[in-house]
Scaffold this motif. Structure first.
Motif, PDB file in Angstrom:
ATOM      1  N   LEU A  32     -13.840  24.215-119.165  1.00  0.00           N
ATOM      2  CA  LEU A  32     -13.069  25.177-119.948  1.00  0.00           C
ATOM      3  C   LEU A  32     -12.712  24.635-121.328  1.00  0.00           C
ATOM      4  N   LEU A  33     -12.661  23.316-121.469  1.00  0.00           N
ATOM      5  CA  LEU A  33     -12.270  22.692-122.727  1.00  0.00           C
ATOM      6  C   LEU A  33     -13.404  22.652-123.742  1.00  0.00           C
ATOM      7  N   ASP A  34     -14.618  22.955-123.305  1.00  0.00           N
ATOM      8  CA  ASP A  34     -15.744  22.984-124.223  1.00  0.00           C
ATOM      9  C   ASP A  34     -15.598  24.190-125.151  1.00  0.00           C
ATOM     10  N   PRO A  35     -15.740  24.001-126.466  1.00  0.00           N
ATOM     11  CA  PRO A  35     -15.551  25.119-127.404  1.00  0.00           C
ATOM     12  C   PRO A  35     -16.537  26.263-127.217  1.00  0.00           C
ATOM     13  N   ARG A  36     -17.649  26.022-126.541  1.00  0.00           N
ATOM     14  CA  ARG A  36     -18.612  27.104-126.304  1.00  0.00           C
ATOM     15  C   ARG A  36     -18.162  28.023-125.183  1.00  0.00           C
ATOM     16  N   CYS A  37     -17.175  27.594-124.427  1.00  0.00           N
ATOM     17  CA  CYS A  37     -16.717  28.359-123.273  1.00  0.00           C
ATOM     18  C   CYS A  37     -15.825  29.514-123.727  1.00  0.00           C
ATOM     19  N   GLN A 178     -30.856  16.845-118.270  1.00  0.00           N
ATOM     20  CA  GLN A 178     -29.503  16.540-117.864  1.00  0.00           C
ATOM     21  C   GLN A 178     -28.768  17.822-117.487  1.00  0.00           C
ATOM     22  N   ILE A 179     -27.934  17.722-116.462  1.00  0.00           N
ATOM     23  CA  ILE A 179     -26.979  18.790-116.190  1.00  0.00           C
ATOM     24  C   ILE A 179     -25.835  18.610-117.167  1.00  0.00           C
ATOM     25  N   TYR A 180     -25.539  19.647-117.930  1.00  0.00           N
ATOM     26  CA  TYR A 180     -24.577  19.507-119.016  1.00  0.00           C
ATOM     27  C   TYR A 180     -23.626  20.697-118.979  1.00  0.00           C
ATOM     28  N   LEU A 181     -22.365  20.459-118.619  1.00  0.00           N
ATOM     29  CA  LEU A 181     -21.394  21.540-118.521  1.00  0.00           C
ATOM     30  C   LEU A 181     -20.426  21.576-119.689  1.00  0.00           C
ATOM     31  N   ALA A 182     -20.114  20.434-120.269  1.00  0.00           N
ATOM     32  CA  ALA A 182     -19.099  20.440-121.312  1.00  0.00           C
ATOM     33  C   ALA A 182     -19.205  19.218-122.201  1.00  0.00           C
ATOM     34  N   ILE A 319     -34.480  36.407-111.028  1.00  0.00           N
ATOM     35  CA  ILE A 319     -34.887  35.596-112.173  1.00  0.00           C
ATOM     36  C   ILE A 319     -33.811  35.618-113.251  1.00  0.00           C
ATOM     37  N   LYS A 320     -33.162  36.764-113.434  1.00  0.00           N
ATOM     38  CA  LYS A 320     -32.124  36.898-114.451  1.00  0.00           C
ATOM     39  C   LYS A 320     -30.991  35.911-114.206  1.00  0.00           C
ATOM     40  N   GLU A 321     -30.522  35.856-112.960  1.00  0.00           N
ATOM     41  CA  GLU A 321     -29.424  34.954-112.623  1.00  0.00           C
ATOM     42  C   GLU A 321     -29.837  33.482-112.754  1.00  0.00           C
ATOM     43  N   ILE A 322     -31.036  33.183-112.295  1.00  0.00           N
ATOM     44  CA  ILE A 322     -31.518  31.789-112.339  1.00  0.00           C
ATOM     45  C   ILE A 322     -31.653  31.304-113.777  1.00  0.00           C
ATOM     46  N   ILE A 323     -32.270  32.137-114.627  1.00  0.00           N
ATOM     47  CA  ILE A 323     -32.443  31.751-116.026  1.00  0.00           C
ATOM     48  C   ILE A 323     -31.087  31.597-116.709  1.00  0.00           C
ATOM     49  N   GLY A 324     -30.168  32.520-116.424  1.00  0.00           N
ATOM     50  CA  GLY A 324     -28.847  32.453-117.029  1.00  0.00           C
ATOM     51  C   GLY A 324     -28.126  31.168-116.691  1.00  0.00           C
ATOM     52  N   VAL A 325     -28.109  30.805-115.415  1.00  0.00           N
ATOM     53  CA  VAL A 325     -27.420  29.588-114.991  1.00  0.00           C
ATOM     54  C   VAL A 325     -28.105  28.350-115.555  1.00  0.00           C
ATOM     55  N   MET A 326     -29.420  28.286-115.501  1.00  0.00           N
ATOM     56  CA  MET A 326     -30.133  27.104-115.961  1.00  0.00           C
ATOM     57  C   MET A 326     -29.968  26.895-117.471  1.00  0.00           C
ATOM     58  N   ARG A 327     -29.931  27.966-118.216  1.00  0.00           N
ATOM     59  CA  ARG A 327     -29.711  27.826-119.657  1.00  0.00           C
ATOM     60  C   ARG A 327     -28.336  27.231-119.942  1.00  0.00           C
ATOM     61  N   ILE A 328     -27.370  27.653-119.185  1.00  0.00           N
ATOM     62  CA  ILE A 328     -25.996  27.202-119.421  1.00  0.00           C
ATOM     63  C   ILE A 328     -25.821  25.736-119.050  1.00  0.00           C
ATOM     64  N   ILE A 329     -26.368  25.331-117.918  1.00  0.00           N
ATOM     65  CA  ILE A 329     -26.099  23.971-117.456  1.00  0.00           C
ATOM     66  C   ILE A 329     -27.015  22.917-118.061  1.00  0.00           C
TER      67      ILE A 329
END
Length: 332
Positions: A32-37, A178-182, A319-329
């Protein structure tokens, strides 16, 4: 007050975000602290939901960060807000308790168990006995190489610069997918944070920092880092020092965040096609991302493993959900 009376807002300042995470957050709330969030809140209701939009999906980082009495109105308003915009809601990580609540209240209809939270009780000394042999060996090696660990408690700009240098070296040294959340800033908004550093011959070679989690009466080990040339056992020495200090303070909760579970992924509520597609993606994730290494590293600390879940508003994985999550992380 009914849902139709509420006008939600997506405006939430950085200090309020940090304060909410400290008061009500969990190990997976710090994204949540990431400015992109993006953040979603409701006037006169305490708390916030942090999420990112991708591919018509609103991907929530963790659970709502709020007191228990605010959860229902905050979650239901958020889902109504997403429905009006045509977004599907996905909770990237949630606890067993939130999963059960979301299912019972028909908030979500599909869940996947493929991660687990790793928790240490600082009152237990993982270095003792036969199971603590590897940790003792690591600690003895780093000590023999002249590594010492201390908590940073004073305001020292020179030392802070050295600590930030270690963080930058570590970040630049990460290779592969890399898995990248914040993103993170070591010394911004200092309330509820603690820092430990390892040094050798007057040089800072490792860093660890903690975030306070008041709701759990404990701490999150947010990050630990060491320069490539740091002696073997440096990161373990950092962790053990932090655990020792917390033990002396009477703390019994230190979460290390989440790791990929050893199981193959349990899919609940989905049809055969969605389950098959989800399992296929999971195999790819295990192949391309070294997530098992994280779990194996922490196992020597004799961690407690608590199941965490990925929740889907609709019992479908496409595919929509998978692409969305993978782009974010995977995107900085």
């Amino acid at each position: 007050m009914t849902l139709v009376d509420i006008i939600p807002t997506e405006s939430y300042d950085t200090h309020s975000r940090s304060e909410s995470v400290r008061r009500w957050g969990s190990s997976y709330s710090t994204a949540l602290l990431d400015p992109r969030c993006l953040t979603f809140s409701v006037p006169s209701v305490e708390g916030v939901i942090g999420y990112r939009k991708e591919n018509n999906c609103a991907v929530v980082f963790g659970e709502p960060v709020c007191p228990p009495e605010s959860r229902e109105i905050l979650v239901k308003t958020f889902h109504q807000h997403c429905k009006e915009h045509g977004w599907r809601v996905i909770y990237l990580i949630s606890s067993q308790e939130f999963r059960d609540w979301a299912f019972a209240n028909h908030i979500c209809r599909g869940s996947v168990h493929l991660t687990e939270e790793l928790v240490i009780n600082p009152q237990f000394d993982a270095t003792v006995g036969s199971k603590g042999h590897l940790l003792r060996k690591k600690l003895n090696h780093s000590t023999g190489e002249g590594v010492s660990v201390q908590e940073y408690v004073d305001i020292n700009p020179v030392l802070e610069k050295d600590i930030e240098t270690v963080a930058n070296i570590w970040l630049k040294g990460r290779k592969g997918l890399q898995i990248y959340l914040a993103d993170f800033e070591l010394f911004s908004d200092r309330k509820g944070k603690r820092w430990f550093y390892a040094s050798q011959k007057g040089r800072v070679i490792g860093v660890l920092f903690l975030n306070q989690l008041e709701a759990h009466k404990g701490w999150l080990l947010n990050m630990q880092m060491a320069v490539p040339e740091a002696p073997n056992g440096t990161t373990e020495a950092l962790v053990l020092k932090a655990v020792q200090i917390l033990r002396e303070e009477g703390c019994s909760y230190l979460t290390l965040g989440t790791a990929l579970s050893e199981n193959e992924g349990t899919f609940v509520g989905f049809g055969k096609i969605s389950s098959w597609l989800g399992q296929s993606v999971l195999k790819g994730v295990r192949y391309f991302f070294p997530l098992d290494k994280r779990r194996k590293y922490w196992e020597k600390f004799q961690v407690k493993k608590e199941p965490t879940y990925q929740l889907f508003e609709k019992p479908q994985i496409g595919i929509k959900e998978i692409i969305g999550v993978m782009r974010i992380i995977t995107t900085k």
